[in-house]
Design a protein around this motif. Sequence first.
Motif, mmCIF file in Angstrom:
data_model
loop_
_atom_site.group_PDB
_atom_site.id
_atom_site.type_symbol
_atom_site.label_atom_id
_atom_site.label_comp_id
_atom_site.label_asym_id
_atom_site.label_seq_id
_atom_site.Cartn_x
_atom_site.Cartn_y
_atom_site.Cartn_z
ATOM 1 N N MET A 22 15.286 3.840 -5.291
ATOM 2 C CA MET A 22 15.373 3.462 -3.885
ATOM 3 C C MET A 22 15.619 4.686 -3.009
ATOM 4 N N GLU A 23 16.523 5.563 -3.456
ATOM 5 C CA GLU A 23 16.801 6.778 -2.684
ATOM 6 C C GLU A 23 15.560 7.659 -2.581
ATOM 7 N N ILE A 24 14.836 7.812 -3.691
ATOM 8 C CA ILE A 24 13.620 8.632 -3.678
ATOM 9 C C ILE A 24 12.584 8.039 -2.730
ATOM 10 N N MET A 25 12.343 6.742 -2.849
ATOM 11 C CA MET A 25 11.256 6.132 -2.080
ATOM 12 C C MET A 25 11.583 6.055 -0.596
ATOM 13 N N GLN A 26 12.842 5.815 -0.269
ATOM 14 C CA GLN A 26 13.206 5.766 1.148
ATOM 15 C C GLN A 26 13.214 7.162 1.767
ATOM 16 N N THR A 27 13.659 8.158 1.000
ATOM 17 C CA THR A 27 13.686 9.537 1.503
ATOM 18 C C THR A 27 12.280 10.081 1.710
ATOM 19 N N ARG A 28 11.372 9.707 0.813
ATOM 20 C CA ARG A 28 10.011 10.251 0.841
ATOM 21 C C ARG A 28 8.974 9.172 1.174
ATOM 22 N N LYS A 29 9.375 8.234 2.004
ATOM 23 C CA LYS A 29 8.515 7.081 2.310
ATOM 24 C C LYS A 29 7.135 7.500 2.814
ATOM 25 N N ALA A 30 7.077 8.589 3.575
ATOM 26 C CA ALA A 30 5.799 9.053 4.123
ATOM 27 C C ALA A 30 4.813 9.460 3.032
ATOM 28 N N ASN A 31 5.298 9.718 1.812
ATOM 29 C CA ASN A 31 4.421 10.138 0.716
ATOM 30 C C ASN A 31 3.602 8.986 0.140
ATOM 31 N N TYR A 32 4.065 7.750 0.373
ATOM 32 C CA TYR A 32 3.461 6.606 -0.298
ATOM 33 C C TYR A 32 2.612 5.777 0.663
ATOM 34 N N PRO A 33 1.430 5.349 0.245
ATOM 35 C CA PRO A 33 0.685 4.384 1.055
ATOM 36 C C PRO A 33 1.540 3.129 1.275
ATOM 37 N N PRO A 34 1.423 2.480 2.432
ATOM 38 C CA PRO A 34 2.273 1.324 2.722
ATOM 39 C C PRO A 34 2.228 0.238 1.654
ATOM 40 N N ASP A 35 1.049 -0.018 1.084
ATOM 41 C CA ASP A 35 0.961 -1.068 0.072
ATOM 42 C C ASP A 35 1.714 -0.689 -1.197
ATOM 43 N N VAL A 36 1.716 0.604 -1.546
ATOM 44 C CA VAL A 36 2.466 1.071 -2.714
ATOM 45 C C VAL A 36 3.970 0.890 -2.481
ATOM 46 N N PHE A 37 4.426 1.289 -1.310
ATOM 47 C CA PHE A 37 5.847 1.154 -0.984
ATOM 48 C C PHE A 37 6.260 -0.319 -0.988
ATOM 49 N N ASP A 38 5.492 -1.165 -0.350
ATOM 50 C CA ASP A 38 5.848 -2.583 -0.250
ATOM 51 C C ASP A 38 5.869 -3.245 -1.623
ATOM 52 N N GLU A 39 4.889 -2.921 -2.463
ATOM 53 C CA GLU A 39 4.842 -3.512 -3.801
ATOM 54 C C GLU A 39 6.011 -3.017 -4.652
ATOM 55 N N ALA A 40 6.352 -1.738 -4.508
ATOM 56 C CA ALA A 40 7.488 -1.192 -5.256
ATOM 57 C C ALA A 40 8.783 -1.892 -4.875
ATOM 58 N N MET A 41 8.963 -2.179 -3.601
ATOM 59 C CA MET A 41 10.188 -2.851 -3.154
ATOM 60 C C MET A 41 10.308 -4.259 -3.751
ATOM 61 N N LYS A 42 9.175 -4.877 -4.066
ATOM 62 C CA LYS A 42 9.193 -6.227 -4.661
ATOM 63 C C LYS A 42 9.673 -6.210 -6.109
ATOM 64 N N VAL A 43 9.424 -5.102 -6.806
ATOM 65 C CA VAL A 43 9.711 -5.074 -8.249
ATOM 66 C C VAL A 43 10.809 -4.084 -8.630
ATOM 67 N N ILE A 44 11.389 -3.409 -7.643
ATOM 68 C CA ILE A 44 12.350 -2.337 -7.936
ATOM 69 C C ILE A 44 13.606 -2.845 -8.640
ATOM 70 N N GLY A 45 13.955 -4.115 -8.405
ATOM 71 C CA GLY A 45 15.143 -4.679 -9.037
ATOM 72 C C GLY A 45 14.872 -5.399 -10.340
ATOM 73 N N ASN A 46 13.623 -5.400 -10.794
ATOM 74 C CA ASN A 46 13.296 -6.073 -12.054
ATOM 75 C C ASN A 46 13.971 -5.387 -13.240
ATOM 76 N N LYS A 47 14.139 -6.135 -14.297
ATOM 77 C CA LYS A 47 14.737 -5.590 -15.521
ATOM 78 C C LYS A 47 13.887 -4.432 -16.040
ATOM 79 N N GLN A 48 14.546 -3.346 -16.401
ATOM 80 C CA GLN A 48 13.851 -2.235 -17.049
ATOM 81 C C GLN A 48 14.659 -1.786 -18.262
ATOM 82 N N ASP A 49 13.962 -1.179 -19.208
ATOM 83 C CA ASP A 49 14.529 -0.963 -20.547
ATOM 84 C C ASP A 49 14.875 0.494 -20.820
ATOM 85 N N GLY A 50 15.532 1.142 -19.858
ATOM 86 C CA GLY A 50 15.839 2.559 -20.004
ATOM 87 C C GLY A 50 16.671 2.884 -21.226
ATOM 88 N N VAL A 51 17.730 2.108 -21.468
ATOM 89 C CA VAL A 51 18.609 2.398 -22.607
ATOM 90 C C VAL A 51 17.878 2.156 -23.927
#
Length: 249
Positions: free
Chosen positions: A207-236
């Motif tokens: 979230m910090e990266i995408m909000q700080t560098r929002k101008a780098n992303y096409p609007p549809d990429v940013f909007d779609e990322a915000m929809k799935v950013i809180g989904n479960k991910q398997d980092g560990v």
Amino acid sequence: MRRPIRVAVLKCDYPLPKTEEKYGTFGGLFKFLLGESTKALNRPDIIDPEAGLEVSEYDVVKEAYPALEDVDAILITGSKSDAFDSTPWIVKLVEFTAKALAQDRVRVIGVCFGHQIIGRALGVKVGRSDAGWEAAVHPLTLTDKGKEIFGVEQLSIMEMHRDIVFDLPPNVVCLASTPKCAIQGMYSPRKFISVQGHPEFDKDIVMEIMQTRKANYPPDVFDEAMKVIGNKQDGVLIGQAFVKFLAEE
């Protein structure tokens, strides 16, 4: 008792302020991930859950490197830079990585930019994808080897890239894919393991990266990322695969 596995984190960028406040450096972030993954793995027969890893950090942007004889593994982090660039520090990193991959003792882990650096060091094409950005949480389609390595049938990872490894190096196994990126992970037994995504990132970091560098992303990429950013991910879980790889005999 086994001595700790000595992992040198090769830092290829610097975290944004909130991430830096919490973790310090990207070295601190990976130390946290590997520590949590080692404890979650809970395999004292192969690695001590509390003291099995000794993590050091090297700022390769400033061209600081470990001596290979002093470490057991190197981990190449992500970066906002392009792995295919001719910037001197990147060229030196590719040369150092190629040297590490050419020997038989020190193991290599690559994450995002690091995954691409491994590809470049092994002589395959790395560059900008025509498919564009992948951002936030994405499910991976695992290969048979990917299912074996990660120990699951399905896996999701935090993504933050538009560059890819185009081709699989000789004698290297692909671990996963997505519709936009055919090579989401690579593996060579007791040599290296890499992933295109970011197992070390969580929702707040991305979230910090995408909000700080929002101008780098096409609007549809940013909007779609915000929809799935809180989904479960398997980092560990991915971190556990890294730890098992480090402990492979």
